[in-house]
Design an enzyme around this catalytic site. Structure first.
Site, mmCIF file in Angstrom:
data_model
loop_
_atom_site.group_PDB
_atom_site.id
_atom_site.type_symbol
_atom_site.label_atom_id
_atom_site.label_comp_id
_atom_site.label_asym_id
_atom_site.label_seq_id
_atom_site.Cartn_x
_atom_site.Cartn_y
_atom_site.Cartn_z
ATOM 1 C CG ASN B 71 -0.302 0.100 2.341
ATOM 2 O OD1 ASN B 71 0.853 -0.572 2.796
ATOM 3 N ND2 ASN B 71 -0.787 0.656 3.618
ATOM 4 C CB CYS B 72 3.507 2.135 -2.261
ATOM 5 S SG CYS B 72 4.286 2.875 -1.951
ATOM 6 N N GLY B 73 1.775 5.318 -1.101
ATOM 7 C CA GLY B 73 1.591 5.888 -1.655
ATOM 8 C C GLY B 73 2.637 6.543 -2.823
ATOM 9 C CG ASN B 90 0.428 -0.019 -4.468
ATOM 10 O OD1 ASN B 90 0.063 0.571 -3.429
ATOM 11 N ND2 ASN B 90 0.706 1.371 -4.956
#
Lengths: 175, 333
Positions: B71-73, B90
């Protein structure tokens, strides 16, 4: 010698003027765009494609909304040219009209919502800057531009639908 | 029997679809989401018969990983697994970004994924065939597993709540970051270059004698309703409008010129509104057939729609100027 100096000064002067114009535009337009585009993009992210499409399906059904509010909605949430994808909810007969309405509302909408078609911002900004330099308010013009855009879009779309139906009929194409 | 799942992008996601299954040693689903193993990782692992690994507790070898759930922004993490050639899911709707953006490709990366984006496909027919019954059993297994999981983390309800809040804040922040990134990208790639061009254009008009020449040519047309009507009729000629259309370049340049003339006082400001429609009578003239295919119109609709569009525009363009003229009554006076 004097000629060369003159030329050099004019040359540099020209680019100083370009720079001034650019900085004026940059400081006047970019800061507003940064905040606005980010917030609207965020809004679109939150709403999500699914809900936008559902709303599109609803608007496409109404004979009055389909050429007036539907194009505004599509341009606001999807921007040009992706807004066209919502046209798939319309019957074949209405597709040319919807596209015409999208074209007509596209540039007016950029006056208040530049994200609708940022690459073609200067149709509006070019004229608006002239108004601004006279010290007149551009907001009033922007609102009238959008309302006129919706009316013109609706009328143009209806005219196109009539012409299209005639041409299709002559060629025995059932729509 | 090994099952395969198809992972598609979420509603505002990017990339994919990915096809995932276990193969020999490759049997681990890596969950790198923090706050315990993510339920999506458990779901995928159970469906394809793989083992779920919490990346924050143990790190498997790269060749054992079927896919990584992150869960990378839009910073480092979303590029790191694609760089290693590992399929990456993601949970946030992030396109290629971050220092490793070049490695984020559609074959290895899919984003914005939710549970409904994951479909089960038959091994024999790996494209599109879904088995609903299998899906149901899968979610049953998932429920059991979830229970186990919850027992494992017993008494951690405060921690769970905190991590839930943390992850929803994280998802909103990541959406904002993504929006900001798209905005800056847009400014740098389309708006600012045009500003550079327009600055030179404006300077050329005002600094040199060109301005007067344009004023002489444009003023009689721009400062009367008849003049604007003539412009709109010319711009909407069916053979001319597709040529004038592309990128609205002509409309933008003329828009800037009209602006300079309004500023100079040779075109009255109340003519700005009808002028905006007159100089843009050709809008979309080049784009109609493409726009129609974006709308998924039938070929015949495009075939007959295009001439209809060009003819109708010849009628509606001058009409637009008249409407705009009426709507501008009372403006700036």
């Amino acid at each position: 010698m004097a000629f060369i100096v003159d030329f050099a000064e004019t040359f540099v002067g020209f680019f100083e003027f370009v720079g001034e114009t650019f900085v004026g535009m940059f400081t006047g337009i970019v800061p507003i765009l940064i905040g606005m585009l980010t917030l609207i993009q965020f809004l679109v992210n939150i709403v999500g494609e699914g809900r936008i499409e559902k709303m599109g399906q609803f608007l496409a059904k109404n004979p009055i909304l389909k050429y007036s509010i539907f194009p505004v909605f599509a341009q606001f949430f999807l921007g040009s040219p992706a807004s066209g994808t919502l046209g798939r909810f319309l019957p074949e007969r209405s597709k040319p009209g919807m596209l015409e309405a999208l074209f007509r509302i596209g540039h007016p909408l950029t006056s208040l919502f530049p994200h609708a078609n940022p690459a073609e911002l200067f149709v509006w900004l070019g004229v608006a800057q002239g108004i601004e330099q006279l010290g007149l308010p551009v907001g009033a013009l922007a609102i009238r531009y959008i309302i006129t855009g919706i009316v013109v879009g609706l009328i143009s779309a209806i005219i196109l639908e009539i012409v299209f139906t005639i041409i299709a009929k002559r060629n025995n194409y059932q729509v | 029997m090994n099952k395969m799942v198809k992972v598609e992008k979420g509603s505002s996601g990017w990339g994919g679809p990915l096809f995932l299954k276990c193969e020999g040693k490759k049997n681990k689903v890596l969950s790198m989401t923090g706050g315990g193993v993510h339920e999506l990782a458990i779901y995928i692992a159970d469906t394809i018969g793989a083992e779920v690994v919490n990346g924050f507790k143990e790190v498997p070898n790269d060749e054992e990983i079927v896919c990584a759930i992150i869960n990378c922004g839009g910073t480092l993490r979303c590029g790191i697994y694609p760089q290693k050639g590992i399929d990456t899911i993601n949970l946030y709707s992030i396109g290629p970004s971050g220092p490793l953006a070049d490695h984020i490709v559609k074959d290895l990366y899919v984003s914005g994924v939710k549970k409904e984006n994951i479909k089960i496909v038959k091994e024999a027919d790996p494209v599109d065939v879904e088995i609903r019954t299998v899906e149901e059993t899968a979610s049953e297994i998932e429920l059991e597993k979830m229970d186990e999981k919850q027992e494992e983390e017993k008494g951690n309800s405060v921690f769970n709540l905190l991590s839930k809040i943390g992850s929803s804040v994280g998802s909103i922040v990541s959406m904002f970051l993504d929006a900001g990134r798209k905005t800056v990208d847009l400014l740098l790639k389309t708006i600012i270059p045009f500003m550079a061009f327009v600055s030179i254009l404006v300077a050329a008009v005002q600094y040199t004698g060109v301005g007067e020449w344009i004023a002489n040519a444009l003023t009689p047309l721009g400062s009367s309703l008849w003049g604007l009507l003539i412009i709109s009729i010319i711009c909407s000629f069916p053979f001319l409008s597709p040529v004038l259309g592309p990128g609205a370049a002509v409309a933008q340049v003329v828009g800037v010129l009209v602006g300079t003339q309004i500023a100079a006082g040779s075109i009255p400001p109340e003519f700005a509104l009808p002028a905006l429609f007159a100089i843009n009578a050709q809008v979309g003239g080049d784009f109609f057939p493409v726009g129609m295919s974006i709308m998924q119109a039938k070929p015949k609709t495009i075939q007959y729609g295009t001439p209809a569009f060009l003819i109708a525009r010849q009628i509606s363009a001058p009409l637009a100027v008249v409407i705009a003229y009426l709507f501008s009554i009372g403006l700036y006076s």
